[in-house]
Design a protein around this motif. Structure first.
Motif, mmCIF file in Angstrom:
data_model
loop_
_atom_site.group_PDB
_atom_site.id
_atom_site.type_symbol
_atom_site.label_atom_id
_atom_site.label_comp_id
_atom_site.label_asym_id
_atom_site.label_seq_id
_atom_site.Cartn_x
_atom_site.Cartn_y
_atom_site.Cartn_z
ATOM 1 N N ASP A 136 90.601 57.695 -39.420
ATOM 2 C CA ASP A 136 91.781 58.099 -38.923
ATOM 3 C C ASP A 136 92.827 56.946 -38.968
ATOM 4 O O ASP A 136 93.962 57.074 -38.768
ATOM 5 C CB ASP A 136 91.592 58.639 -37.507
ATOM 6 N N SER A 185 85.709 60.829 -38.395
ATOM 7 C CA SER A 185 86.531 60.217 -37.327
ATOM 8 C C SER A 185 85.927 60.845 -36.146
ATOM 9 O O SER A 185 86.039 62.071 -35.828
ATOM 10 C CB SER A 185 87.973 60.583 -37.529
ATOM 11 N N GLU A 225 96.764 54.332 -36.546
ATOM 12 C CA GLU A 225 96.812 54.039 -37.977
ATOM 13 C C GLU A 225 97.717 52.793 -38.362
ATOM 14 O O GLU A 225 98.712 52.552 -37.965
ATOM 15 C CB GLU A 225 97.717 55.416 -38.300
ATOM 16 N N ARG A 282 89.063 62.342 -33.869
ATOM 17 C CA ARG A 282 89.504 63.845 -34.327
ATOM 18 C C ARG A 282 88.604 64.773 -35.043
ATOM 19 O O ARG A 282 88.814 65.783 -35.591
ATOM 20 C CB ARG A 282 90.660 63.277 -35.596
#
Length: 563
Positions: A254, A288, A395, A291
């Motif tokens: 991610d 990830s 990010e 997430r």
């Protein structure tokens, strides 16, 4: 009586000497302390002759601290000596200065809460549950009291170090870290993987997507590859041959830009894994934990490979995300009923081998191992505050420069790129690193003054001028690169634990890369070919995240000054 008191007040000090007791003899002449009466020396009383009821009870001697070990609970904890469920170190209550220290809860009567009956609660529901305060990650369905005593039926609370990491994000006592022995991977895990007999082994090799080469466990890859070759030959000859299965798990995907191609990224990962020493990958998973991406496929694959009795070893570099991944898998499999491992952005959070229960079916076991130390990562030399600036938690965003030969780019006070020679007029350099790191672009002829004038000040980390010398010697590497397009980056120049420069050009160039000695710097194919369409300007620059934070801080300062 009143007459005696008045006469005493009016008397001089010399007249009152008869009321003062003579000086005590030396301690050698007295077998025990003596209480003297001023007017009668014969009425001396020894403390040893007092009734036993008045003497203070002697505290029980503390149990000796356990020898420092990293074996954790691979087999079973010693009777009466539990293992911290957060970091895997043996728990003890003898010395606060030793790892694994914890405090036993004070004994309470069943009716102790009645003493606080006059206190009214602030809110009908407590902000933190009792189980969380006792060190559990989830509610205890049994409703037990949670005594927190190692060796009892109740689950033990976590050690003081884990408690501090969980609640305050830092180690309680940094000096304790120096008491920990180095994790001997070959002795604790390597010999189990290299064994030709025993249960099936599955190596869960965890690598950080944002620092792939810096977090790749090359030593483990070499050991497992040699074991696979040796035991495969024995297995073909119908002998005992336990061939480990390698599952490469790339975590924190991610943090990569969403524009990256999954197919291209998988091809890139397999190529880099082969170059780092893995000869055979059973399966590859990109996940990830934050997430919940790719967890279901990973769990199904690991269960199938481990079988009913296999051992699964989660192995990776420090801060690669092993404990976070296992916690996410536990929530996915058991719906949050698995005890949490301690997660913290601190290298070396896990201290010993932790056997994680309740995730794999049958008699299969999952082990979380301490993070492997890579001394060639630049983060191993940084302080806790400096590491917070370097670690990537959001990010990645590109910051691109269009520069010519004779110019340089600094990433904080940790790395510098010089375009020394170039066959073309323009070279596109994209910086992929933490947004909290300031950048600087200027002429190379002025770069030598940056260390003295700006390292530790405008270019942080290092934080402070004294830290510059502590990080080591500033040395140069040389790379010759070539490319065939200005629209995309062709090669990366990556520093372990920091980030990388992505180079895009249609021609050839000679690069000089400066960083501290013994920090790994490699040249590789570009991981993220895309670059920013908005170019950075010359001079000192910071990301928008830092700019907004500075603006908010300055605004609050101005408001407080007005008040």
């Amino acid at each position: 009586m009143l007459t005696l008191v008045r006469r005493t007040r009016n008397s001089s000090v010399s007249k009152l000497r008869f009321l003062v007791s003579p000086p005590l003899p030396s301690s050698q002449s007295l077998p025990s302390p003596i209480l003297r009466c001023p007017n009668n020396a014969a009425s001396a009383v020894s403390f040893a002759s007092l009734p036993a009821a008045r003497q203070a009870p002697k505290p029980p001697p503390p149990s000796p601290p356990l020898p420092l070990t990293r074996e954790g609970n691979y087999d079973e904890a010693a009777p009466g000596h539990a293992v911290c469920p957060g970091c895997g170190v043996h728990m003890q209550d003898a010395s606060p200065k030793h790892p694994g220290y914890f405090t036993r809860p004070s004994p309470k009567t069943p009716h102790y809460r009645l003493l606080d009956a006059h206190l009214a609660p602030v809110a009908p529901e407590p902000e933190f549950s009792d189980s969380l305060k006792r060190g559990f990650a989830v509610e205890d369905e049994s409703g037990g009291g949670g005594g927190g005593r190692p060796g009892s039926d109740d689950k033990p609370v976590v050690c003081a170090r884990c408690h501090s990491l969980r609640h305050y994000g830092k180690v309680k006592d940094p000096t304790v870290e120096n008491l920990l022995p180095d994790f001997d991977f070959d002795h604790t895990v390597g010999r189990k993987l290299a064994s030709a007999t025993g249960t099936r082994s599955v190596v869960l090799m965890v690598v950080d997507a944002a620092d792939f080469d810096g977090s790749f466990p090359k030593k483990v890859a070499k050991l497992v590859s040699m074991t696979i070759e040796e035991n495969s030959t024995a297995w073909k000859e119908k002998k005992s041959g336990n061939v480990p299965r390698v599952v490469l798990v790339v975590t924190k995907i991610d943090l990569l830009p969403s524009s990256i191609s999954p197919t291209g990224f998988e091809h890139w990962v397999r190529q880099r894994a082969r170059e780092n020493g893995v000869i055979k990958i059973t399966s590859l998973h990109m996940v990830s934990a934050v997430r919940n991406w790719g967890l279901k496929n990973l769990v199904d694959d690991v269960i199938a490979l481990a079988g009913p009795r296999g051992n699964v070893w989660a192995i990776g570099a420090q801060n690669a995300g092993k404990s976070t991944l296992i916690n996410a898998i536990g929530k996915h499999v058991e719906e949050g009923k698995v005890t949490h491992l301690t997660e913290a952005p601190v290298p070396g959070t896990t201290l010993g081998i932790i056997r994680v229960e309740g995730i794999l079916p049958g008699k299969a076991k999952l082990f979380d191992t301490p993070g492997l130390l890579n001394p060639h990562q630049i983060t191993t030399r940084l302080t806790r505050e400096e590491q917070k600036l370097v670690y990537v938690s959001k990010e990645l965003r590109p910051r691109t420069y269009r520069i010519k030969a004779g110019h340089s780019i600094h990433i904080a006070g940790l790395m510098r790129l010089d375009i020394e020679e170039s066959s073309v007029d323009s070279v596109y350099v994209t910086v992929w690193a933490s947004p909290y790191l300031p950048l600087h672009m200027g002429k190379t002829e002025n770069a030598h003054t940056m260390v003295e004038d700006h390292f530790g000040r405008q270019l942080q980390p290092p934080i402070g001028e004294k830290r510059v010398e502590e990080l080591g010697q500033w040395v140069r590497r040389e790379f010759r690169v070539s490319g065939n397009s200005w629209d995309a980056s062709s090669v990366d120049v990556a520093a372990a634990g920091l980030g990388w420069f992505a180079i895009g050009l249609k021609g050839e160039a000679l690069l000089g890369v400066w960083t501290y000695n013994r920090v790994d710097v490699i040249l590789r194919n570009s991981l993220i070919p895309h670059r920013s369409q908005i170019f950075e300007v010359a001079g000192f620059t910071v990301s928008k995240i830092v700019s907004k934070a500075d603006q908010a801080m300055n605004k609050s300062k101005r408001q407080s000054e007005r008040k």
